[in-house]
Enzyme design. Structure first.
Site, PDB file in Angstrom:
ATOM      1  N   LYS A 100      15.189  11.015  61.509  1.00 45.38           N
ATOM      2  CA  LYS A 100      14.339  12.203  61.676  1.00 45.38           C
ATOM      3  C   LYS A 100      13.111  11.832  62.194  1.00 45.38           C
ATOM      4  CE  LYS A 100      15.627  15.872  58.878  1.00 45.38           C
ATOM      5  NZ  LYS A 100      15.524  16.805  57.504  1.00 45.38           N
ATOM      6  N   ARG A 129      18.176  27.625  50.803  1.00 47.42           N
ATOM      7  CA  ARG A 129      17.213  28.608  51.257  1.00 47.42           C
ATOM      8  C   ARG A 129      18.246  29.841  52.009  1.00 47.42           C
ATOM      9  NH1 ARG A 129      13.795  24.355  54.590  1.00 47.42           N
ATOM     10  NH2 ARG A 129      15.727  23.511  54.742  1.00 47.42           N
ATOM     11  N   SER A 155       9.667  22.549  56.454  1.00 46.64           N
ATOM     12  CA  SER A 155       8.731  21.588  56.982  1.00 46.64           C
ATOM     13  C   SER A 155       8.800  21.632  58.465  1.00 46.64           C
ATOM     14  CB  SER A 155       9.241  20.166  56.367  1.00 46.64           C
ATOM     15  OG  SER A 155       9.165  20.043  54.956  1.00 46.64           O
TER      16      SER A 155
HETATM   17  N1  COD Z   1      13.272  26.498  49.596  1.00 46.08           N
HETATM   18  C1  COD Z   1      14.269  26.008  48.697  1.00 46.08           C
HETATM   19  N2  COD Z   1      14.779  24.806  48.861  1.00 46.08           N
HETATM   20  C2  COD Z   1      14.312  24.027  50.135  1.00 46.08           C
HETATM   21  C3  COD Z   1      12.966  24.686  50.977  1.00 46.08           C
HETATM   22  C4  COD Z   1      12.777  26.054  50.396  1.00 46.08           C
HETATM   23  N3  COD Z   1      11.611  26.720  51.240  1.00 46.08           N
HETATM   24  N4  COD Z   1      12.416  23.824  51.560  1.00 46.08           N
HETATM   25  C5  COD Z   1      13.595  22.663  51.463  1.00 46.08           C
HETATM   26  N5  COD Z   1      14.186  22.782  50.498  1.00 46.08           N
HETATM   27  C6  COD Z   1      15.293  21.941  49.941  1.00 46.08           C
HETATM   28  C7  COD Z   1      16.210  21.562  51.069  1.00 46.08           C
HETATM   29  O1  COD Z   1      17.460  22.597  51.140  1.00 46.08           O
HETATM   30  C8  COD Z   1      16.596  20.252  50.605  1.00 46.08           C
HETATM   31  O2  COD Z   1      17.803  20.364  49.513  1.00 46.08           O
HETATM   32  C9  COD Z   1      15.419  19.724  49.846  1.00 46.08           C
HETATM   33  O3  COD Z   1      14.780  20.660  49.430  1.00 46.08           O
HETATM   34  C10 COD Z   1      14.763  18.550  50.552  1.00 46.08           C
HETATM   35  O4  COD Z   1      14.574  19.084  51.867  1.00 46.08           O
HETATM   36  P1  COD Z   1      14.021  17.942  52.825  1.00 46.08           P
HETATM   37  O5  COD Z   1      14.120  18.747  54.334  1.00 46.08           O
HETATM   38  O6  COD Z   1      12.730  17.449  52.658  1.00 46.08           O
HETATM   39  O7  COD Z   1      15.055  16.969  53.031  1.00 46.08           O
HETATM   40  P2  COD Z   1      16.860  16.740  53.814  1.00 46.08           P
HETATM   41  O8  COD Z   1      17.375  17.545  53.676  1.00 46.08           O
HETATM   42  O9  COD Z   1      16.002  16.146  55.290  1.00 46.08           O
HETATM   43  O10 COD Z   1      16.936  15.418  52.904  1.00 46.08           O
HETATM   44  C11 COD Z   1      18.269  14.936  53.403  1.00 46.08           C
HETATM   45  C12 COD Z   1      18.614  13.661  52.842  1.00 46.08           C
HETATM   46  C13 COD Z   1      17.561  12.596  52.921  1.00 46.08           C
HETATM   47  C14 COD Z   1      18.807  13.696  51.114  1.00 46.08           C
HETATM   48  C15 COD Z   1      20.085  13.006  52.969  1.00 46.08           C
HETATM   49  O11 COD Z   1      19.944  13.187  54.663  1.00 46.08           O
HETATM   50  C16 COD Z   1      20.449  11.887  52.629  1.00 46.08           C
HETATM   51  O12 COD Z   1      21.155  11.877  51.471  1.00 46.08           O
HETATM   52  N6  COD Z   1      20.254  10.724  53.177  1.00 46.08           N
HETATM   53  C17 COD Z   1      20.755   9.346  52.669  1.00 46.08           C
HETATM   54  C18 COD Z   1      22.044   8.947  53.784  1.00 46.08           C
HETATM   55  C19 COD Z   1      23.349   9.466  52.999  1.00 46.08           C
HETATM   56  O13 COD Z   1      23.647   9.137  51.814  1.00 46.08           O
HETATM   57  N7  COD Z   1      24.106  10.108  53.795  1.00 46.08           N
HETATM   58  C20 COD Z   1      25.249  10.648  53.309  1.00 46.08           C
HETATM   59  C21 COD Z   1      25.212  12.098  52.540  1.00 46.08           C
HETATM   60  S1  COD Z   1      26.846  12.611  52.185  1.00 46.08           S
END
Ligand code: COD
Length: 162
Positions: free
Chosen positions: A42, A94, A132
Site C-alpha cells: 500500500k 462503512r 484514510s
Molecule cells: N468507519 C468504520 N470502519 C472503518 C472506518 C470508518 N470510517 N475507516 C476504517 N474502518 C475500518 C476498515 O473497514 C477496516 O476494517 C479497519 O477499519 C482498518 O482499516 P484500514 O484501511 O486502516 O486497514 P486495511 O483495510 O488496509 O487492513 C487490511 C489488512 C492489513 C488487515 C489486510 O490487508 C491483511 O490482513 N493483510 C495481511 C495479509 C493477509 O493475511 N492476507 C490475507 C487476508 S484473507
C-alpha cells in the site's frame, strides 16, 4: 471466558472512524490487540513506527478497563491472530463498497482457521464516511481535516505535506 479481540489495519493514518471502532471493540473484550500492518504494497505515507504511535496515543484511556497492546505485524493475518492467542478479528464496515472485500477476507480467514470469528462493527454515522485515503488527499491539497482525525494526527499530516 477470556476474550481477546484483534483489530487489524493499516492505520495510515488513524482516523476518528478507526477510533470509534476501537472504542466499540474495547467493550467486547478483555484484551484488545491493535495490529498495525507493515503493508508495503500500500506504500504507506506514515512509517510503521508513526502509525503505531498514533494508535498508542489514543488507547491510553481504555487501559483503565481492559488490557491493550498495539503491535506491528507482517505476513499472514491469521498467523498473527493465532500467535497472540486472539479469539476474534474486528473489522469496521462503512458502506456497501467495503462489503465485497470484507466478505472475502472473513470467508477466507474462516477457512484458514474456523475457530476465529470475524466481528463487524459500524461506526457512528458522523464517522462512517471517513477514509484514510481521502483524509490524506484533503490534507495534501491544503484542506481542513480537523473533523476527521485527532489534533495530533492533523499536526502530523501538516508536517508531511509542508
Ligand atoms: N468507519 C468504520 N470502519 C472503518 C472506518 C470508518 N470510517 N475507516 C476504517 N474502518 C475500518 C476498515 O473497514 C477496516 O476494517 C479497519 O477499519 C482498518 O482499516 P484500514 O484501511 O486502516 O486497514 P486495511 O483495510 O488496509 O487492513 C487490511 C489488512 C492489513 C488487515 C489486510 O490487508 C491483511 O490482513 N493483510 C495481511 C495479509 C493477509 O493475511 N492476507 C490475507 C487476508 S484473507
Amino acid at each position: 471466558a477470556h476474550r481477546t479481540a484483534l483489530y487489524p489495519g493499516t492505520f495510515d493514518p488513524m482516523t476518528l472512524g478507526h477510533l470509534d471502532i476501537l472504542k466499540r471493540a474495547s467493550r467486547l473484550c478483555d484484551k484488545l490487540v491493535v495490529a498495525v500492518a507493515i503493508n508495503r504494497s500500500k506504500n504507506p505515507l506514515f512509517a510503521l513506527s508513526e502509525r503505531v504511535e498514533m494508535v498508542e496515543n489514543v488507547v491510553a484511556p481504555f487501559r483503565e478497563r481492559i488490557d491493550v497492546e498495539v503491535l506491528p505485524f507482517e505476513g499472514l493475518l491469521i498467523h498473527f491472530v493465532e500467535s497472540v492467542g486472539a479469539n476474534m478479528i474486528v473489522r469496521g464496515l462503512r458502506a456497501v463498497s467495503d462489503f465485497e472485500y470484507e466478505f472475502q477476507m472473513a470467508g477466507m480467514n474462516d477457512r484458514l482457521n474456523p475457530d476465529i470469528e470475524t466481528v463487524f462493527l459500524m461506526a457512528d454515522p458522523q464517522y462512517q464516511t471517513i477514509a484514510s485515503r481521502l483524509v490524506k488527499e484533503i490534507a495534501r491539497l491544503g484542506g481542513d481535516v480537523s473533523q476527521f482525525v485527532t489534533p495530533e494526527v492533523e499536526i502530523r499530516l501538516k508536517d508531511k505535506y509542508t
